[in-house]
Write a protein that holds these residues in place. Structure first.
Motif, PDB file in Angstrom:
ATOM      1  N   LEU A   1     -11.380   0.482   2.632  1.00 19.05           N
ATOM      2  CA  LEU A   1      -9.948   0.229   2.753  1.00 19.05           C
ATOM      3  C   LEU A   1      -9.467   0.375   4.186  1.00 19.05           C
ATOM      4  CD1 LEU A   1      -8.761   2.047  -0.462  1.00 19.05           C
ATOM      5  CD2 LEU A   1      -8.477  -0.382   0.052  1.00 19.05           C
TER       6      LEU A   1
ATOM      7  N   ASP B   1      -5.248   6.018   8.213  1.00 17.46           N
ATOM      8  CA  ASP B   1      -5.211   4.582   7.925  1.00 17.46           C
ATOM      9  C   ASP B   1      -5.902   3.812   9.061  1.00 17.46           C
ATOM     10  OD1 ASP B   1      -3.518   4.591  10.013  1.00 17.46           O
ATOM     11  OD2 ASP B   1      -1.751   3.934   8.906  1.00 17.46           O
TER      12      ASP B   1
ATOM     13  N   HIS C   1      -4.063  -3.539  -1.607  1.00 13.90           N
ATOM     14  CA  HIS C   1      -2.975  -2.630  -1.242  1.00 13.90           C
ATOM     15  C   HIS C   1      -2.753  -1.579  -2.317  1.00 13.90           C
ATOM     16  CE1 HIS C   1      -1.856  -4.562   2.418  1.00 13.90           C
ATOM     17  NE2 HIS C   1      -1.575  -5.720   1.830  1.00 13.90           N
TER      18      HIS C   1
ATOM     19  N   ASP D   1      -5.429   0.884  -2.029  1.00 17.02           N
ATOM     20  CA  ASP D   1      -5.140   1.762  -0.907  1.00 17.02           C
ATOM     21  C   ASP D   1      -4.189   2.885  -1.316  1.00 17.02           C
ATOM     22  OD1 ASP D   1      -4.789   2.265   2.167  1.00 17.02           O
ATOM     23  OD2 ASP D   1      -2.756   2.074   1.382  1.00 17.02           O
ATOM     24  N   ALA D   2      -3.099   2.507  -1.923  1.00 20.70           N
ATOM     25  CA  ALA D   2      -2.105   3.511  -2.303  1.00 20.70           C
ATOM     26  C   ALA D   2      -2.710   4.543  -3.248  1.00 20.70           C
ATOM     27  CB  ALA D   2      -0.912   2.826  -2.967  1.00 20.70           C
TER      28      ALA D   2
ATOM     29  N   GLY E   1       0.794  -1.221   0.000  1.00 19.67           N
ATOM     30  CA  GLY E   1       0.000   0.000   0.000  1.00 19.67           C
ATOM     31  C   GLY E   1       0.825   1.270   0.000  1.00 19.67           C
TER      32      GLY E   1
END
Lengths: 222, 222
Positions: A188, B138, A125, A128-129, A49
């Motif tokens: 997420l 997060d 992931h 997410d990034a 991520g």
DNA sequence: CGGTAATCTAGAACAAGTTTCAGACTTGAT
DNA sequence: ATCAAGTCTGAAACTTGTTCTAGATTACCG
């Protein structure tokens, strides 16, 4: 100077369907470098991520000096947003081949988004990034983020089968995009289930029927 | 250990209206420290947004050692989300005093959100810091973010005049929150005008009529 | 081909978030 | 009042994004 920033800035003015930027001539080797960088970025992102995309590692993985990386992508967020543009283009291609089959515009849009959602679930992931970068981006990345937004709009309008949307419909599409991004984020970060995201997407898609009642009567059972 | 994290974690389980966390006894001086920190945070944020909230400066402004700051708020994002909780509580108080006056639930919710939006416009930098933190958070901040979300939900349900929402209504409220956050972001990063945000809020609020047609017949003029 | 401007590289340096640590200070219980 | 446990402080260290520099390399023009 490859200059992503300048590049996309030019595209960020006319409404929905803007032209691709006038590619400033890139050598073959430069094009290759750019690809290597984006590939490394996506790969690292897929592993861990947002945090796992570390500029030094991206540079190393893509066999490029740190300074060069920064010349191509002026910040980590720029890099990840560009990565997202890349993936979006992919997805748009895929969707074009198998258009959604629902009866109403709302159904087709919901189906399209759910398909995209399933694709993202396979690489959470990476998702997410990209999404975190997108929403964290500040003004300096606006042109690029806008480009992503425009591309998403096109995908949704495609699914609706619309070519010439009214302002009300554009607003509905924006609201759908808002919901899409924000729902992704809650998923997420573990605050919403997949089921919830699905429901919310279906809920927001009902707005489409509301703004263009030609497709099918909107009134629910009394 | 003051332990913001633990504190809010406890609250993050039951649905909409969860109880305040069982305050782990905070001395008066600790309470004062916490207030000083939040105040410094809000002040710095008001100046220059997310980037201007630098942990060393917050520590100095609030007369607290860096290590102590981190004991109270385990990260910059935690700090800013807590700042948001603070501001939200304020706002909720203000709203309670002058409830929105629209005829339909949709109107009242839209009015409420626009009122909040105007408040944010007065401190755009503070808004920037809080919203960016919120969407960038997060998993480690989930409990706190969830708390913010719950508080927002309560505000919206209040505006709707609902006490016992159906699942469909909850979904609509979630979609409204999604739109609210995401629209704020596009405005903050200069990609959408105030007018656009207004329209989008009004658009998404129409979903309310869709999920509870008791308030007023939803069908538009033919 | 030769020269020159642009690009690339390696590596140091800087900035801000986060962690760590030894020692001073508070608190609460006895 | 005293002691043990928990907190707070000041300062240094560490991490990762970003910037800078000096010297190679490459691309392009005549």
């Amino acid at each position: 100077m490859p200059a992503e920033a300048k590049t996309a800035a030019k595209a960020a003015q006319s409404p929905v369907r803007a032209a691709q930027p006038v590619t400033p001539p890139l050598t073959e080797r430069q094009e290759a470098r750019r690809r290597r960088i984006l590939h490394a970025s996506a790969q690292l992102a897929s592993r861990g991520g947002f945090d796992a995309v570390q500029m030094r590692e991206v540079a190393e993985s893509s066999q490029v000096a740190l300074g060069t990386l920064y010349r191509y992508f002026p910040s980590k967020v720029h890099l990840l947003v560009a990565t997202m543009q890349d993936q979006l283009a992919h997805m748009h291609g895929t969707l074009r081949k198998k258009p959604p089959a629902g009866d109403t515009a709302a159904q087709r849009v919901a189906e399209t988004l759910m398909r995209a959602f399933r694709a993202l679930q396979r690489e959470p992931h990476l998702a997410d990034a990209m999404v975190r970068a997108l929403t964290f981006a500040d003004r300096s990345v606006s042109p690029e983020v806008d480009q992503v937004s425009r591309q998403t709009t096109v995908i949704i309008l495609d699914a609706m089968g619309l070519d010439d949307p009214t302002p009300a419909q554009l607003s509905a599409v924006r609201v759908i995009e808002h919901t899409w991004h924000s729902a992704l984020i809650t998923w997420l970060s573990g605050r919403a289930s997949i089921a919830q995201v699905k429901i919310d997407i279906e809920t927001v898609c009902r707005l489409i029927d509301l703004t263009s009642p030609e497709d099918r009567p909107p009134s629910p059972a009394p």
